[in-house]
Scaffold this motif. Structure first.
Motif, short mmCIF file in Angstrom:
data_model
loop_
_atom_site.label_atom_id
_atom_site.label_comp_id
_atom_site.label_asym_id
_atom_site.label_seq_id
_atom_site.Cartn_x
_atom_site.Cartn_y
_atom_site.Cartn_z
N ALA A 318 -40.83 6.23 11.08
CA ALA A 318 -40.71 4.96 11.44
C ALA A 318 -41.79 4.48 12.34
N SER A 322 -40.24 -1.20 12.61
CA SER A 322 -39.20 -0.61 12.07
C SER A 322 -38.12 -0.29 12.96
N HIS A 326 -34.54 -1.74 13.65
CA HIS A 326 -33.21 -0.68 13.39
C HIS A 326 -32.45 -0.92 14.74
N CYS A 378 -32.39 14.21 13.35
CA CYS A 378 -31.65 13.21 12.82
C CYS A 378 -30.78 13.29 11.46
N LEU A 384 -32.25 7.36 13.20
CA LEU A 384 -33.62 7.12 13.15
C LEU A 384 -34.64 7.82 13.93
#
Length: 483
Positions: A318, A322, A326, A378, A384
């Protein structure tokens, strides 16, 4: 991939799509089948049959509906393409629908013994001839207009003006013309020649009908000569051929009303009204299917673009955008439901020295390996791993307390060490290592994303200042309590 604009391009419509061999062959086969039936019917055209008055309302109702829908579809295409030919042709179909309606009102025995509006014995015949004269003239006008901008000043104005003006003008003109002729055929019925004596057509009537039939043939020839043909032209040629068969059987080669030619000719009239309508409805169905396909393609492309915009191009983790989205979402969830949330900021130790020693391509490959290792740490769907910037990474860990976040940070540290990426200028050893800063919030603590990132950054600075290759922790519970 085609986009939605393709649907509005001229080639997407029958009026601008060149006729191919498939369309031409199918249309020619339709004409041959109609001609074969016509040849058979000609031999029996004068045979009298039982009068069926209910046939007329069924016939005119179907005719009006077909022609009116066709006119609406053609007006719709005119709104997009703004060509005078389409407006004229739409007006021609509207004219037939309107004239047929007037014909039904004054037809003897349909609504009144002698028809409505004070019609006389010759009024229905006059309106029939008026109706069958107007449509071939509209086809001739369409032929003159097709193939480029119209030279008629009125149509040039129509093509340049807003579409609603052209449509409104055409509708008004058609209604006025039909109303005026209907008024003349009823109020001025004494001026009309004798077209029909009882149910039999007179010589005068035959002369008029023959002239109209020849006009229809001339319209067919004129349209055929206006090449190149579009798909719309090909099917309009089919309509004109069937129209000619209709006139021949029901008005020229028969004796009058209610003989076999009259009935079969009316059936041909319905076919003529239905052919172009079926083609236009098929085109609409095709456009709808294409629209659904393009919509699905656009949705897929937008989803792919969204995913691309949320991923880092090098590491495929990401990206910062992002990460920001998030983290903000899960901090809000943690505040609403009083849950834990943790953030781990990761920095590659002495990465500038690594680039200087091994080159930027090797540096990129190093970042890719580190990214893959961090991604394996993760495990839950909400976790994330993101590239925060340069050689910095971040792990967003919802529903994770301080101890859990430290455990994941240590796991990440070991995963990077296990890669054994050689780094001759690293102060912590012979391999690439990372330093991590952990910031966590306890249940019921509300902080902003900027505050959590700031505390994780402080912890990362502590880890680096203490010699790197280690994990440092900041807990926001005390600060939040004081706030």
């Amino acid at each position: 991939m085609e986009n939605a604009h393709t649907l509005r391009s001229p080639s997407a419509y029958l009026s601008n799509e060149p006729a191919g061999s498939r369309e031409t062959g199918f249309a020619f086969a339709t004409i041959l089948a109609s001609a074969a039936l016509f040849v058979v019917a000609v031999w029996f055209a004068r045979k009298p049959l039982v009068p069926v008055p209910v046939f007329i309302p069924i016939y005119v109702t179907a005719l009006v509906i077909c022609d009116l829908i066709t006119a609406v579809l053609l007006f719709g295409q005119f709104r997009v393409l703004r060509t005078g030919g389409l407006l004229v042709l739409a007006g021609g179909y509207l004219f037939t629908a309107t004239a047929t309606t007037a014909y039904a009102l004054i037809f003897p025995g349909l609504f009144a013994p002698t028809g409505l509006l004070g019609s006389g014995a010759q009024t229905s015949s006059a309106l029939y001839m008026f109706w069958h004269t107007g449509f071939p003239l509209a086809v001739v006008a369409y032929g003159f207009c097709k193939g480029g901008p119209s030279r008629a000043p009125v149509l040039v104005w129509v093509e340049r003006a807003p579409p609603w003006r052209g449509i409104a003008s055409m509708v008004l003109a058609v209604v006025v013309v039909v109303a005026l002729f209907t008024t003349f055929a009823t109020a001025g019925q004494g001026l009309l020649p004798v077209f029909l004596a009882g149910n039999r057509t007179t010589v005068v009537g035959k002369v008029f009908l023959l002239a109209i039939w020849l006009l229809s043939i001339a319209a067919l020839v004129h349209l055929w000569r206006r090449k190149p043909h579009t798909v719309l032209d090909i099917w309009l040629l089919v309509v004109m051929c069937v129209w000619i068969f209709d006139l021949a059987l029901s008005a020229v080669l028969n004796t009058g009303r209610y003989d076999l030619g009259w009935y079969v000719g009316r059936i041909y009239g319905l076919l003529a009204a239905g052919f172009l309508l079926i083609v236009l409805l098929s085109e609409n169905a095709r456009h709808h299917a294409r629209l659904m396909q393009v919509t699905a393609e656009l949705r897929s492309a937008n989803d792919a673009l969204w995913h691309i915009s949320m991923k880092d191009g090098l590491t495929l983790l990401a990206n910062r955008r992002s990460f920001d989205t998030h983290l903000a979402e899960h901090l809000a969830i943690a505040a609403r439901h009083q849950r834990h949330c943790a953030l781990v900021l990761v920095d590659v130790d002495h990465f500038k020295d690594y680039n200087d020693a091994y080159g930027h391509q090797a540096g990129d490959e190093c970042l890719k390996q580190i990214a893959r290792a961090l991604a394996t740490c993760c495990q839950r769907p909400a976790d994330l791993a993101a590239r925060y910037g340069g050689e910095e990474f971040a792990l967003v860990l919802p529903d994770t307390d301080r101890e859990g976040a430290v455990h994941i940070a240590l796991t990440a540290q070991k995963a990077i060490a296990d890669l054994q990426i050689a780094h001759q200028r690293c102060s912590t050893g012979a391999w690439v290592s990372i330093s991590s800063g952990v910031a966590s919030i306890q249940r019921g603590v509300v902080v902003s994303a900027q505050a959590l990132i700031g505390e994780a950054d402080k912890a990362l600075y502590q880890a680096k200042s203490r010699g790197r290759n280690q994990v440092a922790v900041e807990d926001l519970q005390a600060e939040a309590a004081r706030a």
